[in-house]
Design a protein around this motif. Structure first.
Motif, PDB file in Angstrom:
ATOM      1  N   ARG A 239      51.805  -7.189 -40.892  1.00 56.83           N
ATOM      2  CA  ARG A 239      50.880  -6.321 -41.639  1.00 56.83           C
ATOM      3  C   ARG A 239      50.395  -5.159 -40.773  1.00 56.83           C
ATOM      4  O   ARG A 239      50.308  -4.014 -41.234  1.00 56.83           O
ATOM      5  N   ALA A 240      50.116  -5.462 -39.479  1.00 55.71           N
ATOM      6  CA  ALA A 240      49.634  -4.412 -38.582  1.00 55.71           C
ATOM      7  C   ALA A 240      50.712  -3.348 -38.350  1.00 55.71           C
ATOM      8  O   ALA A 240      50.425  -2.144 -38.352  1.00 55.71           O
ATOM      9  N   ARG A 241      51.954  -3.802 -38.171  1.00 56.02           N
ATOM     10  CA  ARG A 241      53.022  -2.846 -37.933  1.00 56.02           C
ATOM     11  C   ARG A 241      53.284  -2.001 -39.164  1.00 56.02           C
ATOM     12  O   ARG A 241      53.555  -0.785 -39.067  1.00 56.02           O
TER      13      ARG A 241
ATOM     14  N   GLY B 257      51.067  -1.136 -41.262  1.00 54.55           N
ATOM     15  CA  GLY B 257      49.978  -0.161 -41.282  1.00 54.55           C
ATOM     16  C   GLY B 257      50.205   0.981 -40.305  1.00 54.55           C
ATOM     17  O   GLY B 257      49.887   2.140 -40.603  1.00 54.55           O
ATOM     18  N   GLU B 258      50.743   0.645 -39.123  1.00 53.90           N
ATOM     19  CA  GLU B 258      51.033   1.686 -38.139  1.00 53.90           C
ATOM     20  C   GLU B 258      52.026   2.704 -38.668  1.00 53.90           C
ATOM     21  O   GLU B 258      51.965   3.890 -38.334  1.00 53.90           O
ATOM     22  N   LEU B 259      52.958   2.242 -39.505  1.00 55.87           N
ATOM     23  CA  LEU B 259      53.961   3.134 -40.083  1.00 55.87           C
ATOM     24  C   LEU B 259      53.494   3.757 -41.389  1.00 55.87           C
ATOM     25  O   LEU B 259      54.246   4.504 -42.035  1.00 55.87           O
ATOM     26  N   ASP B 260      52.243   3.448 -41.778  1.00 55.97           N
ATOM     27  CA  ASP B 260      51.682   3.958 -43.026  1.00 55.97           C
ATOM     28  C   ASP B 260      52.614   3.645 -44.200  1.00 55.97           C
ATOM     29  O   ASP B 260      52.928   4.509 -45.021  1.00 55.97           O
ATOM     30  N   MET B 261      53.024   2.367 -44.242  1.00 59.87           N
ATOM     31  CA  MET B 261      53.986   1.924 -45.249  1.00 59.87           C
ATOM     32  C   MET B 261      53.320   0.902 -46.165  1.00 59.87           C
ATOM     33  O   MET B 261      52.667  -0.031 -45.696  1.00 59.87           O
ATOM     34  N   THR B 262      53.487   1.067 -47.468  1.00 59.62           N
ATOM     35  CA  THR B 262      52.909   0.112 -48.409  1.00 59.62           C
ATOM     36  C   THR B 262      53.810  -1.112 -48.522  1.00 59.62           C
ATOM     37  O   THR B 262      54.975  -1.086 -48.107  1.00 59.62           O
ATOM     38  N   ARG B 263      53.258  -2.166 -49.095  1.00 59.41           N
ATOM     39  CA  ARG B 263      54.079  -3.360 -49.326  1.00 59.41           C
ATOM     40  C   ARG B 263      55.262  -3.049 -50.230  1.00 59.41           C
ATOM     41  O   ARG B 263      56.376  -3.543 -50.024  1.00 59.41           O
ATOM     42  N   ALA B 264      55.009  -2.233 -51.243  1.00 56.86           N
ATOM     43  CA  ALA B 264      56.076  -1.889 -52.187  1.00 56.86           C
ATOM     44  C   ALA B 264      57.189  -1.121 -51.494  1.00 56.86           C
ATOM     45  O   ALA B 264      58.381  -1.337 -51.765  1.00 56.86           O
ATOM     46  N   GLU B 265      56.824  -0.225 -50.587  1.00 60.15           N
ATOM     47  CA  GLU B 265      57.832   0.560 -49.866  1.00 60.15           C
ATOM     48  C   GLU B 265      58.674  -0.344 -48.959  1.00 60.15           C
ATOM     49  O   GLU B 265      59.904  -0.224 -48.899  1.00 60.15           O
ATOM     50  N   LEU B 266      57.991  -1.251 -48.250  1.00 56.40           N
ATOM     51  CA  LEU B 266      58.727  -2.169 -47.369  1.00 56.40           C
ATOM     52  C   LEU B 266      59.621  -3.095 -48.203  1.00 56.40           C
ATOM     53  O   LEU B 266      60.769  -3.358 -47.834  1.00 56.40           O
ATOM     54  N   ALA B 267      59.079  -3.549 -49.323  1.00 59.41           N
ATOM     55  CA  ALA B 267      59.853  -4.445 -50.181  1.00 59.41           C
ATOM     56  C   ALA B 267      61.115  -3.756 -50.686  1.00 59.41           C
ATOM     57  O   ALA B 267      62.196  -4.360 -50.750  1.00 59.41           O
ATOM     58  N   ALA B 268      61.003  -2.462 -51.048  1.00 58.07           N
ATOM     59  CA  ALA B 268      62.160  -1.719 -51.544  1.00 58.07           C
ATOM     60  C   ALA B 268      63.225  -1.594 -50.464  1.00 58.07           C
ATOM     61  O   ALA B 268      64.426  -1.708 -50.742  1.00 58.07           O
ATOM     62  N   LEU B 269      62.805  -1.371 -49.222  1.00 56.49           N
ATOM     63  CA  LEU B 269      63.757  -1.260 -48.117  1.00 56.49           C
ATOM     64  C   LEU B 269      64.447  -2.601 -47.839  1.00 56.49           C
ATOM     65  O   LEU B 269      65.615  -2.640 -47.458  1.00 56.49           O
ATOM     66  N   LEU B 270      63.698  -3.691 -48.032  1.00 53.51           N
ATOM     67  CA  LEU B 270      64.240  -5.017 -47.756  1.00 53.51           C
ATOM     68  C   LEU B 270      65.040  -5.591 -48.928  1.00 53.51           C
ATOM     69  O   LEU B 270      65.765  -6.574 -48.761  1.00 53.51           O
TER      70      LEU B 270
ATOM     71  N   MET C 217      47.364 -13.823 -32.666  1.00 54.48           N
ATOM     72  CA  MET C 217      47.794 -13.134 -33.877  1.00 54.48           C
ATOM     73  C   MET C 217      49.081 -13.773 -34.389  1.00 54.48           C
ATOM     74  O   MET C 217      50.008 -14.005 -33.618  1.00 54.48           O
ATOM     75  N   THR C 218      49.136 -14.045 -35.663  1.00 57.46           N
ATOM     76  CA  THR C 218      50.302 -14.696 -36.253  1.00 57.46           C
ATOM     77  C   THR C 218      51.386 -13.674 -36.581  1.00 57.46           C
ATOM     78  O   THR C 218      51.174 -12.456 -36.509  1.00 57.46           O
ATOM     79  N   PHE C 219      52.544 -14.216 -36.963  1.00 53.10           N
ATOM     80  CA  PHE C 219      53.649 -13.353 -37.387  1.00 53.10           C
ATOM     81  C   PHE C 219      53.208 -12.462 -38.547  1.00 53.10           C
ATOM     82  O   PHE C 219      53.482 -11.255 -38.573  1.00 53.10           O
ATOM     83  N   GLY C 220      52.513 -13.044 -39.544  1.00 56.72           N
ATOM     84  CA  GLY C 220      52.074 -12.275 -40.705  1.00 56.72           C
ATOM     85  C   GLY C 220      51.104 -11.173 -40.329  1.00 56.72           C
ATOM     86  O   GLY C 220      51.172 -10.055 -40.865  1.00 56.72           O
ATOM     87  N   ASP C 221      50.192 -11.466 -39.382  1.00 55.76           N
ATOM     88  CA  ASP C 221      49.231 -10.455 -38.932  1.00 55.76           C
ATOM     89  C   ASP C 221      49.956  -9.292 -38.261  1.00 55.76           C
ATOM     90  O   ASP C 221      49.630  -8.114 -38.497  1.00 55.76           O
ATOM     91  N   ARG C 222      50.950  -9.598 -37.438  1.00 58.16           N
ATOM     92  CA  ARG C 222      51.681  -8.543 -36.738  1.00 58.16           C
ATOM     93  C   ARG C 222      52.526  -7.729 -37.717  1.00 58.16           C
ATOM     94  O   ARG C 222      52.668  -6.514 -37.566  1.00 58.16           O
TER      95      ARG C 222
ATOM     96  N   ILE D  71      60.973  -2.287 -34.743  1.00 54.87           N
ATOM     97  CA  ILE D  71      60.209  -3.100 -33.806  1.00 54.87           C
ATOM     98  C   ILE D  71      61.119  -4.115 -33.144  1.00 54.87           C
ATOM     99  O   ILE D  71      62.105  -4.577 -33.741  1.00 54.87           O
ATOM    100  N   ASP D  72      60.815  -4.461 -31.910  1.00 58.78           N
ATOM    101  CA  ASP D  72      61.565  -5.463 -31.183  1.00 58.78           C
ATOM    102  C   ASP D  72      61.155  -6.845 -31.665  1.00 58.78           C
ATOM    103  O   ASP D  72      59.969  -7.098 -31.901  1.00 58.78           O
ATOM    104  N   PRO D  73      62.107  -7.780 -31.815  1.00 66.99           N
ATOM    105  CA  PRO D  73      61.755  -9.126 -32.283  1.00 66.99           C
ATOM    106  C   PRO D  73      60.692  -9.802 -31.427  1.00 66.99           C
ATOM    107  O   PRO D  73      59.807 -10.478 -31.954  1.00 66.99           O
ATOM    108  N   ASN D  74      60.761  -9.620 -30.121  1.00 69.15           N
ATOM    109  CA  ASN D  74      59.786 -10.274 -29.246  1.00 69.15           C
ATOM    110  C   ASN D  74      58.367  -9.789 -29.517  1.00 69.15           C
ATOM    111  O   ASN D  74      57.410 -10.537 -29.395  1.00 69.15           O
ATOM    112  N   THR D  75      58.250  -8.512 -29.886  1.00 67.25           N
ATOM    113  CA  THR D  75      56.919  -7.972 -30.188  1.00 67.25           C
ATOM    114  C   THR D  75      56.381  -8.559 -31.480  1.00 67.25           C
ATOM    115  O   THR D  75      55.219  -8.946 -31.575  1.00 67.25           O
ATOM    116  N   LEU D  76      57.245  -8.637 -32.482  1.00 65.32           N
ATOM    117  CA  LEU D  76      56.811  -9.158 -33.781  1.00 65.32           C
ATOM    118  C   LEU D  76      56.455 -10.634 -33.702  1.00 65.32           C
ATOM    119  O   LEU D  76      55.534 -11.102 -34.374  1.00 65.32           O
TER     120      LEU D  76
END
Length: 249
Positions: free
Chosen positions: A8-10, A12-25, A1-6, A56-61
């Motif tokens: 996206r999966a994480r 999804g686990e947080l039930d967060m949209t791209r727009a929501e994550l983008a706003a936080l970042l 699994m690539t960085f991008g896959d992880r 999330i821990d960097p090693n996990t991501l």
């Protein structure tokens, strides 16, 4: 699994949209999409926010990620991340602002250095003699960049021919010259009655000028000029050398 896959999966686990994550970042949703599809990769300051936002821990991501295998976090980097997470929201914002400013300064500096062209000086093709050959100043020459081993004070360069300046200047070596005033003991490029020499300069109290060969086994190549001799002497410049010996030694 690539960085991008992880990533996206994480999300999804947080039930967060791209727009929501983008706003936080503080970035665009398309940028998040590029991270997830592998088109681009977050900068350091964005990465710190990403770990925090995704909880999330960097090693996990980065696990099994090619980029992580190439650039694993050091112990100092992990400690920095842990300290960052322990700060208040205001403290984190302050760190992010400082990191962004430092990265912007780095990028501007690198761009300015990349755009700056090195200074060029002429390297005369005809050799200046450590014996008797003559260079044709002002005629054919090549330009060389003042970088690396070229002294910053150099104004031009000439190629030496002969062994009378060995071991300080080898046969075929390039010497760098400026037009600083010549002092006793300096090595210079001289024209004596139309002949060009690379020699060490000394003038005694009586006004006699000595042009010495640094290779004392070639003392036969010394040039001596007296005030009443009627010979012409012109100095083209001072050769930039480290610690030449005393004149005549």
């Amino acid at each position: 699994m690539t960085f991008g896959d992880r990533l996206r999966a994480r999300r999804g686990e947080l039930d967060m949209t791209r727009a929501e994550l983008a706003a936080l970042l503080g970035i665009s949703p398309s940028a998040v999409g590029n991270y997830e599809t592998g088109v681009s990769f977050p900068k350091e300051e964005i990465m710190l926010r990403l770990f925090d936002c995704l909880e999330i821990d960097p090693n996990t991501l980065f696990q099994d990620s090619f980029r992580f295998q190439k650039q694993p976090l050091s112990r100092k980097e992990q400690l920095l991340l842990e300290n960052y997470r322990g700060l208040s929201p205001l403290g984190r914002e302050t760190v992010q602002t400082m990191v962004e400013a430092l990265c912007a300064y780095r990028d501007e500096t690198q761009t300015a250095q990349g755009m700056e062209e090195p200074r060029m000086i002429p390297l005369y093709r005809s050799p200046a003699a450590a014996g008797y050959a003559a260079p044709a100043f002002g005629e054919d020459f090549d330009y060389i960049a003042v970088t690396g081993d070229v002294p910053p004070a150099a104004e031009f360069a000439v190629r030496i021919q002969g062994d009378s300046m060995v071991p300080y200047i080898a046969d075929g070596a390039v010497v760098y010259v400026n037009r600083d005033p010549l002092k006793a003991g300096d090595v210079g490029i001289f024209c004596v009655d139309g002949d060009i020499f690379c020699k060490q300069y000394y003038r005694d109290p009586a006004g006699i000028v000595y042009l010495f060969s640094l290779n004392r086994a070639r003392a036969d190549a010394d040039v001596v000029l007296t005030a009443a001799g009627g010979r012409t002497l012109v100095c083209f410049g001072r050769v930039i050398l480290r610690s030449p010996p005393l004149p005549g030694q």
